[in-house]
Motif scaffolding. Sequence first.
Motif: not given
Length: 324
Positions: A151-157
């Motif tokens: 989910m942190g990758g979604m936030i990073a995007q």
Amino acid sequence: MKPIPLARVVSSCFAIATLALASAAFADDVSFGHDQLCGLQTARPDRNAAVQVKTVQGRNGPIGYARFGRGTPLLLITGYRATLGEWNAYFLGELAKHHDVIVFDNRGVGRSAIVEGRFGPDYGVRDMAADAADVIAGLKLQRADVVGWSMGGMIAQQLALDAREKVASLTLIATAPPGPQAVPLTPEVQQVLSSSGADAFGKIMGVLFPADAVADASKCFVGDMFAPRDYKGRPVPDAVAAQQNQAMTRWFADSAAAAALRRSPMRTLIIAGANDEVLADANARRLEQMIPRARLDVVVDAGHALMFQYPIELARHIDAFVSK
């Protein structure tokens, strides 16, 4: 669920077609060798008493963070139901050899406590990305290389879309793109990740790691977690977990974010586990096709929690990309 098959090396025909479409993206299989789950004899930052969890003020309240290492700033964003303590300590220690590492709690988690009347009752990936931007601003950093897991990758995007000037590069680990092209978590996996009780740990290990790594991971996982002095990662409240789940559901329907990513100039490394049962590596391939300056590496014999399975090699792989 059956394990996802090992990724195939991208053929020359595919590479030529990609270039014909004026895309800089490419994909490759990588191997990190034998699992490094236990018995590592290397530095971990939480053994240093000076490494403590502090708070920085965000627009929606205090944000808990820890900072250590020396070098260029590297901001790590963690995933669903995870505190900053869910990072592998040896993974962080290896990164800290060359970077000023910052890890933080997403809103409503750990030291990023909900402030009544200030945190909205309904928030999504964009709101959590704004919190990440507040960490960068609050620590007076001009910009940072950003690593997001799950989910942190979604936030990073979303952070790279909304605050492009704050993001030097993007590393996306075991995550998924926005929009209908994504392959969401199955209801069965979502139920496991949301579970609690005496048998929850074993079930969660079973979806985070390939079958041949579960036994070692179960022995090492808790002891290898980042555990700075005086920090206790409180259980994530059910209401926060539900809100995070809703945020991801909306992410998988966010066509506007998908369209914006197709125009993103951000230099991006995508890392996926070939045996990821949480977010299938098909998501990584779709991300590679979506982001113009993306590079994709699929790690053979790796599951969703790559930083616990291969902490040293994954950290070095990220450092090699960030340091270019």
